[in-house]
Scaffold this motif. Structure first.
Motif, PDB file in Angstrom:
ATOM      1  N   LEU A   1      68.736  15.104  -1.595  1.00 53.30           N
ATOM      2  CA  LEU A   1      66.702  14.960  -1.991  1.00 53.30           C
ATOM      3  C   LEU A   1      66.219  15.705  -0.635  1.00 53.30           C
ATOM      4  CD1 LEU A   1      65.252  13.968  -4.344  1.00 53.30           C
ATOM      5  CD2 LEU A   1      65.434  11.571  -3.168  1.00 53.30           C
TER       6      LEU A   1
ATOM      7  N   GLY B   1      81.564  15.516  -7.687  1.00 55.74           N
ATOM      8  CA  GLY B   1      80.542  14.173  -6.676  1.00 55.74           C
ATOM      9  C   GLY B   1      80.262  15.151  -5.278  1.00 55.74           C
TER      10      GLY B   1
ATOM     11  N   PHE C   1      77.811  18.153  -3.605  1.00 54.99           N
ATOM     12  CA  PHE C   1      77.273  18.144  -2.516  1.00 54.99           C
ATOM     13  C   PHE C   1      77.536  19.404  -1.451  1.00 54.99           C
ATOM     14  CE2 PHE C   1      77.137  17.391   2.406  1.00 54.99           C
ATOM     15  CZ  PHE C   1      76.280  17.016   2.349  1.00 54.99           C
TER      16      PHE C   1
ATOM     17  N   TRP D   1      78.148   7.446  -0.954  1.00 50.51           N
ATOM     18  CA  TRP D   1      77.728   8.303  -1.905  1.00 50.51           C
ATOM     19  C   TRP D   1      75.934   8.309  -1.405  1.00 50.51           C
ATOM     20  CZ3 TRP D   1      80.422  11.613  -4.240  1.00 50.51           C
ATOM     21  CH2 TRP D   1      82.121  11.286  -4.616  1.00 50.51           C
TER      22      TRP D   1
ATOM     23  N   GLY E   1      73.411  11.700  -1.944  1.00 45.81           N
ATOM     24  CA  GLY E   1      72.284  12.119  -2.494  1.00 45.81           C
ATOM     25  C   GLY E   1      70.938  11.829  -2.455  1.00 45.81           C
ATOM     26  N   THR E   2      70.862  11.351  -0.219  1.00 42.59           N
ATOM     27  CA  THR E   2      69.340  11.671   0.355  1.00 42.59           C
ATOM     28  C   THR E   2      69.166  12.335   0.452  1.00 42.59           C
ATOM     29  OG1 THR E   2      70.360  10.147   2.012  1.00 42.59           O
ATOM     30  CG2 THR E   2      69.157   8.595  -0.083  1.00 42.59           C
TER      31      THR E   2
END
Ligand code: FES
Length: 265
Positions: free
Chosen positions: A246, A33, A37, A238, A242-243
């Protein structure tokens, strides 16, 4: 003198550990993960294009604030204070080191990368590769104490991102406009605030070093709110990775012309 698991007096265990469960799975997933990133964010930060959608005023958080003359017209919401940047300096250089410092020293991320990348401690009842455990008492880990200062700067950056999300309500004809990009930018900024305010340093600033909550009702109220967010800090850490990815991906796809923004207004 031999220290650690081989120190005199410690039981001799012929294998590295006696655990039979898949204890290595959480560190592995954490590594994957974080690596995803880091690779994505590094690649995008140095790409130098597709970070601004002029029609709708979408600016990716990885390039905000954009304060150099290298930034495309319109993307510098706070002016251009310096000249052109060489390609090896990312255009979001002003905020990126502080955001990196904020995340690296975050209490949750410490746990995550101590148990994965740093491997110290790796897992319960699993010997770590280092001979000695010094925790955060020595360089470089003693720098984790800077976290509270990074928190203040992260708050400023969240304000900047909030401003970016507000000015993005723009239509190509001028005036108010709204599309899917606005929803994504808004969700990102709400999540960033939730993550920032759920910080352990924030909780301490709100209600720490008080002897009597009854004598400080406002700080007690703030501490109560922050505490509710604080229990979700890991999830928010986390979710915001992700945001952020995205949001940047969406801005990149629209800016490059790969997709069109879905417009509501
Ligand atoms: Fe995670 Fe402060 S403890 S951001």
């Amino acid at each position: 003198m031999t220290v650690g698991i081989n120190a005199p007096g410690r039981a001799r265990v012929p294998v590295r550990n006696l655990r039979t469960d898949r204890w290595w799975l959480p560190p592995l997933l954490t590594n994957l993960g974080l690596a995803t990133f880091v690779i994505y964010a590094t690649g995008r930060s140095f790409m130098g294009k597709w970070y601004w959608v002029n029609d709708y005023h979408y600016l990716t958080p990885f390039y905000s604030p954009c304060i150099s003359e290298s930034c495309v017209a319109g993307s510098s919401h706070f002016g251009q204070w310096i000249g052109e940047l060489p390609g090896w300096i990312p255009m979001g250089f002003l905020a990126l080191p502080f955001l990196l410092g904020f995340r690296l020293t975050c209490y949750y991320y410490r746990k995550a990368y101590y148990r994965s990348v740093w491997q110290s401690p790796l897992a319960c009842a699993v010997a770590e590769p280092r001979v000695e455990y010094s925790g955060e008492t020595k360089f470089p880990l003693i720098l984790q104490n800077l976290h509270r200062y990074f928190f203040y700067v992260a708050g400023l950056v969240a304000l900047v991102n909030t401003y970016d999300a507000i000015v993005a309500f723009h239509s190509p004809d001028g005036g108010f406009g709204m599309g899917l990009g606005n929803v994504i930018l808004l969700i990102n900024v709400v999540m960033l605030w939730a993550y920032t305010l759920s910080c352990h340093s924030c909780r301490h600033i709100a209600g720490g070093r008080l002897k009597h909550f009854s004598a400080h009702p406002i700080r007690y109220k703030l501490w109560t709110v922050v505490s509710k967010l604080n229990v979700r800090h890991m999830q928010l850490a986390w979710i915001t990775l992700g945001t952020l990815m995205l949001t940047d991906l969406y801005v990149m796809l629209v800016a490059s012309g790969a997709i069109s923004d879905l417009r509501f207004v």
